[in-house]
Design a protein around this motif. Structure first.
Motif: not given
Lengths: 162, 561
Positions: A13, A21, A46, A65-66, A69, A71-74, B121, B126, B179-180, B304
């Protein structure tokens, strides 16, 4: 297991704090960032982060994977070992005393790079290409005298199926 | 209709079904408190913001819902950080609302300004800084959704004062559009079919359940599966209560202070069904020697967690409850009589381990802490909601109280945060007003948030606090005894306060037992009171928790006494 370089392309995002982050994830978990490049995509909501990281397979699997995880990673694409094009851009400010100017311009020509700024005592050269190409030109210019260097870090896109 | 940010927040909290908030007012949340006072949302005024976040955590665990904590900017916000980290490590759904200086002052080092979004953070699922009142409703809705869905966790919303004050036309956000974020609940069926075949093959199987099984409310499915296939069950500290602690297949807790039989069994097993665990170092011991012969199936909603510490053979990403439900259906379609029969030897072996090394202590002239917990277990018929502090009190509780139900055992597992138990008990008591809630504490950890006794008394919460007083920071003293030449550096606390007087000063009841024969009467009297009670037990000073796996050793290398 041996450490290997991985190139990740991450869609996120386009919001303040997202890079923090991603970077915080790496520093907090002790992962490496070799280079990082961020800019908006054609969708203004984006951004794409292109990142080169180093680690063994299990660490890089965990990194992916991290990242996902967050939230803002699409999306996280691992371009390592897939068909892709990658480029890096470098600006080199090199000492350009009269006796070296011709030599520098020859090198610039050979590397299909260009001079983007010039002064009585310097040239600033713009080069794009692979890591190998950039190190090659750097090693040729080094004896002449490099004043400063700025490089973008790698950017990459996967190739489309033919 | 125009609403201010503060009014929108309250409106959204109501929409999310919030009826209780744990908090502490301050300059940058006055507007929110002003609106809160007009509603019938219950506000529990704590005495320290760390108490608020732990109470919200305890409330979430005991009540199976999102806990909410409201604090002011700067110190109010930073005081919650430890509790947020604890909730994050244990995946507890909590929403933390912090006030912030007006947005035009952010970055100016204003009075009581702190970058709480930056600070938290790495210990929130979140977090949000609300920049415009227009975004607030959507953010609150997202925050609750994030907190309780997928792998749950704390979500923080930082709201500048001008955002709280500005009035806008309020429109209720109808849908969440992220969406994510899309957690995987339903597992891959091909993987599950493979798991069923592994059940058939397994000669020495074991189920290992963790906090994820509790969080996803998978106990029923888990118990059914274990009983159907005659597979013994062990749990991590966080998993206690996910399988009945009184069932004959129950092995007791796994890990550093787990039972001998659980640790032996996991190491000898040829098949582990790991359900909602993360293979924390306190459970695995030396990684290279953990369960060397086992085929590991790992079910977890968080990808994870899988392959993070232990390489597993069959990963299953999905919700524990849904996955175990599907496994039960698949198992029902086949006949397992043969493989169950083949396991007789395994169950006999486990029975042998069980008999060789039970928890032992010898109750003589001085009160043994284990005896207090055993007596508490009998008197409460195993039916209380138990919270703990951290250290020896926590381990003895895990060993000696047998939990039959999820949500019955509330402890700071991952972070191991002293001062957790009392505020968590307050939260649990608010969530379950009809239940007996007991905080089992040490004399060290209870003093970290002892001020919350005032909260319990003010709100008539009949929380019971059992203090196992050994005048030591007992767990560290135990390590010093075993691994640091008995040099008890700074762990002696021989100047503990008079807890009976302290209780009375707060308006609570204080009771004390110094001799073994006083243990039962004191517990009986304390537990039957309808007030907040502190019960202090002067226990054997240098009693240690056994068995124990020394840090870095393999899980089957246990010190038994």
């Amino acid at each position: 297991m041996e450490d290997k370089k991985y190139i990740l392309s991450i869609l996120v995002d386009n919001e303040p704090g997202v890079l923090a982050r991603v970077a915080g994830l790496f520093s907090g978990r002790g992962y490496n960032i070799e280079s990082l490049c961020v800019a908006e995509t054609t969708d203004p909501l984006v951004s794409r982060i292109t990142m080169v990281t180093k680690g063994d397979t299990s660490i890089v699997e965990q990194i992916k994977k991290q990242l996902f995880k967050l939230i803002n990673v699409i999306k996280v694409y691992d371009l390592t070992g897939t068909e892709h094009v990658q480029r890096e851009l470098i600006l080199i400010k090199v000492n350009a005393k009269p006796e070296f100017r011709a030599e520098i311009l020859r090198i610039v020509d050979i590397f299909r790079s260009k001079v983007v700024d010039v002064g009585p005592e310097h040239f600033t050269i713009e080069v794009t290409g692979s890591e190998e190409k950039l190190s090659a030109i750097l090693s040729l210019l080094k004896p002449i005298g490099i004043k400063e260097v700025a490089r973008t870090g790698k950017i990459a896109l996967s190739r489309e199926a033919k | 209709m125009k609403l201010t940010g503060a009014q929108i927040l309250i409106e959204m909290l109501k929409q999310e079904g919030v009826d209780t908030i744990f908090g502490f007012p301050g300059g940058k949340v006055i507007d929110i408190y002003h609106e809160l006072a007009k509603t019938d949302i219950k506000h529990i005024l704590v005495r320290h913001e760390q108490g608020a976040i732990h109470a919200a955590d305890g409330f979430a665990r005991a009540g199976n819902r999102v806990g909410v904590c409201l604090v002011t900017s700067g110190p109010g916000a930073t005081n919650t950080v430890t509790g947020i980290a604890s909730a994050y490590m244990d995946s507890i759904p909590v929403v933390i609302i912090t006030g912030q200086v007006p947005s035009y002052l952010i970055g100016n080092d204003a009075f009581q300004e702190v970058d709480i979004v930056g600070i938290t953070r790495s210990c929130t699922k979140h977090n949000y800084l609300v920049k415009e009142t227009e975004e607030l409703a959507r953010i609150v809705k997202e925050a609750f959704h994030l907190a309780r869905s997928g792998r749950p966790g704390p979500v923080l919303i930082d709201i500048p004062q001008d955002v709280q004050q500005k009035a806008i036309t309020f429109k209720h956000p109808d849908k969440i559009n992220m969406r994510s974020y899309n957690p995987t609940y339903t597992p891959n069926m091909t993987q599950l079919k493979r798991v069923v075949q592994l059940f058939r093959k397994a000669k020495r199987p074991i189920i290992f359940s963790g906090g994820g099984a509790v969080l996803s409310k998978a106990s029923q499915e888990l118990t059914l599966l274990a009983q159907k296939l005659h597979i013994p069950v062990t749990s991590s500290l966080m998993g206690l209560g996910s399988f009945p602690g009184t069932d004959s297949l129950w092995l007791g807790m796994l890990g550093m202070h787990g039972t001998y039989r659980a640790n032996m069994a996991i190491n000898e097993s040829d098949f582990i069904l790991a359900v909602g665990v993360r293979f924390d170092d306190r459970v695995t011991g030396k990684i290279d020697e953990f369960a060397p012969n086992a085929d590991i199936v790992h079910i977890d909603i968080d990808p994870t967690s899988i392959h993070k510490n232990i390489p597993v053979h069959t990963p299953v990403v999905g919700d524990c409850k849904i996955t175990l439900g599907l496994l039960n259906t698949l198992v029902d379609k086949e006949d397992f009589t043969g493989s169950i029969k083949g396991r007789k030897k395994w169950l006999t072996q486990i029975e042998f381990w069980k008999r060789t090394s039970p928890f032992i202590y010898n109750q003589k002239n001085i009160i043994k802490p284990q005896y207090v917990i055993d007596t508490l277990y009998e008197l409460t018929k195993g039916d209380a909601v138990i919270t703990t502090e951290v250290g020896q009190n926590q381990m003895w509780t895990a060993q000696h109280y047998h939990f039959d139900h999820p949500g019955q055992f509330i402890t700071s597992g991952g972070l191991g945060c002293m001062g957790f138990g009392l505020p968590a008990a307050i939260g649990a008591q608010v969530a379950c007003p009809d239940k007996l809630v007991v905080d089992i504490a040490g004399d060290g950890s209870i003093q970290m948030n002892i001020q919350e006794i005032a909260t319990a008394v003010q709100f008539n919460l009949p929380v019971k606090v059992v203090i196992l007083n050994n005048q030591y920071l007992g767990m560290v003293r135990q390590w010093q005894e075993l691994f640091y030449d008995k040099c008890y550096a700074c762990t002696s606390m021989d100047n503990t306060p008079d807890f009976v007087k302290l209780a009375e000063a707060y308006g609570a009841t204080g009771l004390k037992a110094t001799r073994p024969e006083e243990v039962e009467p004191v517990l009986k009297k304390g537990l039957s009171s309808d007030k907040t009670v502190i019960m202090e037990f002067m226990v054997e000073r240098e009693e240690s928790v056994y068995p124990m796996v020394p840090a870095g050793k393999a899980i089957n290398e246990m010190l038994l006494a």
